[in-house]
Design a protein around this motif. Structure first.
Motif, mmCIF file in Angstrom:
data_model
loop_
_atom_site.group_PDB
_atom_site.id
_atom_site.type_symbol
_atom_site.label_atom_id
_atom_site.label_comp_id
_atom_site.label_asym_id
_atom_site.label_seq_id
_atom_site.Cartn_x
_atom_site.Cartn_y
_atom_site.Cartn_z
ATOM 1 N N GLY A 56 5.698 -22.857 -24.547
ATOM 2 C CA GLY A 56 6.046 -22.149 -23.341
ATOM 3 C C GLY A 56 7.403 -21.219 -23.338
ATOM 4 N N ASP A 57 7.191 -20.490 -22.350
ATOM 5 C CA ASP A 57 8.319 -19.233 -22.480
ATOM 6 C C ASP A 57 9.407 -20.092 -21.414
ATOM 7 O OD1 ASP A 57 9.994 -17.215 -21.389
ATOM 8 O OD2 ASP A 57 8.405 -15.990 -21.194
ATOM 9 N N PRO A 58 10.848 -20.292 -21.910
ATOM 10 C CA PRO A 58 11.697 -20.930 -21.193
ATOM 11 C C PRO A 58 12.083 -20.090 -19.926
ATOM 12 C CG PRO A 58 12.344 -20.535 -23.444
ATOM 13 C CD PRO A 58 11.155 -20.041 -23.133
ATOM 14 N N ALA A 91 16.046 -21.541 -20.170
ATOM 15 C CA ALA A 91 16.010 -20.158 -19.913
ATOM 16 C C ALA A 91 17.392 -19.685 -20.256
ATOM 17 C CB ALA A 91 15.564 -19.915 -18.374
ATOM 18 N N ASN A 92 18.423 -20.363 -20.180
ATOM 19 C CA ASN A 92 19.756 -19.780 -20.320
ATOM 20 C C ASN A 92 20.339 -19.893 -21.590
ATOM 21 O OD1 ASN A 92 20.322 -22.515 -20.688
ATOM 22 N ND2 ASN A 92 21.612 -22.882 -19.247
ATOM 23 N N GLY A 93 19.320 -20.067 -22.475
ATOM 24 C CA GLY A 93 19.607 -19.993 -24.102
ATOM 25 C C GLY A 93 20.209 -21.141 -24.765
ATOM 26 N N GLN A 94 20.576 -22.161 -23.729
ATOM 27 C CA GLN A 94 20.841 -23.593 -24.131
ATOM 28 C C GLN A 94 19.694 -24.402 -24.793
ATOM 29 O OE1 GLN A 94 23.074 -25.607 -21.021
ATOM 30 N NE2 GLN A 94 24.864 -24.015 -21.479
ATOM 31 N N ASN A 257 13.234 -25.896 -13.686
ATOM 32 C CA ASN A 257 14.386 -24.753 -14.107
ATOM 33 C C ASN A 257 13.629 -23.508 -14.357
ATOM 34 O OD1 ASN A 257 16.239 -26.750 -13.228
ATOM 35 N ND2 ASN A 257 17.295 -26.744 -15.123
ATOM 36 N N GLN A 258 12.613 -23.146 -14.189
ATOM 37 C CA GLN A 258 12.270 -21.600 -14.331
ATOM 38 C C GLN A 258 13.340 -20.897 -13.515
ATOM 39 O OE1 GLN A 258 8.510 -20.449 -12.038
ATOM 40 N NE2 GLN A 258 8.398 -22.404 -11.316
ATOM 41 N N VAL A 259 13.177 -19.305 -13.848
ATOM 42 C CA VAL A 259 13.890 -18.305 -13.099
ATOM 43 C C VAL A 259 13.020 -17.995 -11.998
ATOM 44 C CG1 VAL A 259 14.647 -16.333 -13.549
ATOM 45 C CG2 VAL A 259 14.828 -17.741 -15.336
ATOM 46 N N PRO A 260 13.866 -17.849 -10.717
ATOM 47 C CA PRO A 260 15.154 -18.012 -10.677
ATOM 48 C C PRO A 260 15.630 -19.565 -10.279
ATOM 49 C CG PRO A 260 14.383 -17.173 -8.536
ATOM 50 C CD PRO A 260 13.064 -17.185 -9.738
ATOM 51 N N HIS A 261 14.517 -20.245 -9.826
ATOM 52 C CA HIS A 261 14.702 -21.671 -9.791
ATOM 53 C C HIS A 261 13.545 -22.197 -9.304
ATOM 54 C CE1 HIS A 261 15.117 -19.976 -5.481
ATOM 55 N NE2 HIS A 261 14.008 -20.749 -5.321
ATOM 56 N N GLU A 272 10.991 -18.705 -2.493
ATOM 57 C CA GLU A 272 10.448 -17.740 -3.878
ATOM 58 C C GLU A 272 8.929 -18.081 -3.731
ATOM 59 O OE1 GLU A 272 12.524 -15.885 -5.269
ATOM 60 O OE2 GLU A 272 11.070 -15.206 -7.076
ATOM 61 N N TRP A 273 8.592 -19.380 -3.597
ATOM 62 C CA TRP A 273 7.011 -19.700 -4.118
ATOM 63 C C TRP A 273 6.011 -20.019 -2.868
ATOM 64 C CZ3 TRP A 273 7.546 -18.213 -8.689
ATOM 65 C CH2 TRP A 273 8.634 -18.475 -9.348
#
Ligand SMILES: [Zn+2]
Length: 419
Positions: A56-58, A91-94, A257-261, A272-273
């Motif tokens: 999966g893509d974060p 997504a934030n790299g953590q 926790n996908q972007v933006p939320h 958004e959705w």
């Protein structure tokens, strides 16, 4: 001609060996199908072992979901599967803790329809290894029993074909153009405008496939001939959405926790959705009609939860009456949810300390946007147990239905004021 006889025997033996090995082809891993997700790290053809990473893509949520097909199996042989979750990132790299991707038992199928669990795997560092004897030429392995958009469509279509009270409809199309299947169970009649309404939905977090199975168990119970279900349909209409985040389920992404939320942080003035936007529109209208009495959002929790539990209203949103009705609802469910998965005693809440966007969590939005006799609640069904399979999940869903039927024996809209 002894020499010739020997060579005949040799030929026959080599034919027999060739026949025996005919099924044991190259093991091939594929995830190029709806809901699939796997990056192959290594396939050892001699050891018949496969190692993958979730793919999966974060940006599209926690990459804890994985699901792939293995072909080239010789029926009867034992395959070993290792999932390497050491590189999971948010997504934030953590780093994302590997246990999100490593159930003790993986989901396993030889036909993509009937899903069993493997025996317990062997964990080491951030990996887990499961072994499985496969009695077929191909097999599918997954984080949990998959439930993909095609399953959602088939479920709503089948129930609408089989039951006169059920109408399948399209909740919306997603940003990527996919249809979000939904259904409503409703009887016509003189009280059609005043009957109670229940809203049940699953998969605001795409990877939590167990939520859809709980939902399927619930809705199949709700349309059944069981007397409690028949009685419930006489007094209440039921809306059901098997998968809210269709796009991420289709593409094998995690959603959480996908972007933006994610979908469950999206219940705001400007969603958004599209599925959230439409669900909010329906719920507002049902509330305007004074009909909505219950909203249930279905999820899977963290890996350490051994039992299902409800997230309840935070004190900030709980009036006395709302809390009294919520307690009555949980008490009714507690009488039903006993086996194989017993409802936990703990009832945590999702208030300001839980998440910055706590007000945009669906059940909190429902609590703040509806009359106080409406119970909005989240059911988290454990995914890391020997019963976290279709049968166990669907049993929880049936029991949820029986709990709802018990709770609604008295119309909460006319319940007495709290003491
Ligand atoms: Zn969730």
């Amino acid at each position: 001609m002894p020499g010739r006889r020997v060579s005949m025997i040799g030929l026959m033996l080599s034919v027999i060996v060739a026949v025996q090995n005919a099924g044991a082809g190259e093991l091939v891993v594929s995830s190029a199908f709806e809901g699939g997700s796997a990056e192959v790290v290594e396939i050892d053809q001699a050891k018949r072992s496969i190692q993958i990473r979730p793919a999966g893509d974060p940006q599209f949520g926690w990459p804890c979901w994985w699901y792939f097909q293995v072909s080239g199996v010789q029926p009867g042989e034992t395959i070993s599967v290792t999932v390497d979750a050491s590189q999971l990132k948010q997504a934030n790299g953590q780093k994302l803790a590997s246990n999100w991707a490593l159930p003790e038992r993986a989901a396993f199928s030889t036909d993509q329809k009937y899903w069993l669990q493997t025996s317990a795997g062997v964990k080491a560092d951030d990996t887990c290894l499961w072994t499985m004897k496969v009695d077929a030429e191909q097999a599918w392995f997954a984080w949990g029993p998959p439930f993909v958009p095609a399953d959602a469509k088939q479920l709503v279509d089948r129930l609408s074909r089989e039951h006169a009270d059920v109408t399948a409809f399209e909740l919306c199309k997603t940003r990527a153009g996919r249809v979000v299947p939904a259904l409503v169970v409703g009887q016509s009649g003189s009280d059609a405008d005043s009957r109670m309404v229940i809203w049940v939905q699953a998969r605001q977090h795409a990877w939590e496939s167990g939520g859809s199975w709980v939902g399927r168990g619930f809705i199949e119970w709700a349309v059944s001939d069981e007397p409690q279900a028949v009685a419930l349909r006489k007094i209440a209409d039921i809306y059901f959405v098997p998968i809210m985040d269709i796009d991420n389920v289709a593409t094998g992404n995690g959603g959480k926790n996908q972007v933006p939320h994610d979908h469950n942080r999206d219940w705001s003035e400007t969603p958004e959705w599209n599925s959230v936007k439409m669900a909010m529109r329906f719920i507002k209208e049902l509330e305007r009609q004074n009909r909505l009495v219950l909203f249930v959002d279905l999820h899977n929790p963290g890996s350490n939860s051994p039992r299902p539990f409800f997230y309840v209203s935070p004190p900030e949103l709980a009036t006395k009456k709302r809390k009294q009705l919520q307690d009555a609802f949980i008490a009714a469910c507690r009488l039903e949810m006993k086996t194989p998965l017993k409802l936990d005693q703990s009832t945590p809440s999702t208030g300001p300390g839980y998440d910055q966007r706590w007000k945009e969590i669906s059940s909190n939005w429902v609590r703040s946007a509806t009359r106080e006799y409406v119970v909005g609640i989240t059911l988290e069904t454990c995914w890391n147990t020997p019963h976290s399979n279709p049968a166990g999940y669907m049993a929880v869903g049936q029991q949820l239905g029986r709990g709802i039927a018990r709770y609604l024996e008295q119309d909460p809209r006319s319940s007495p004021a709290p003491d």
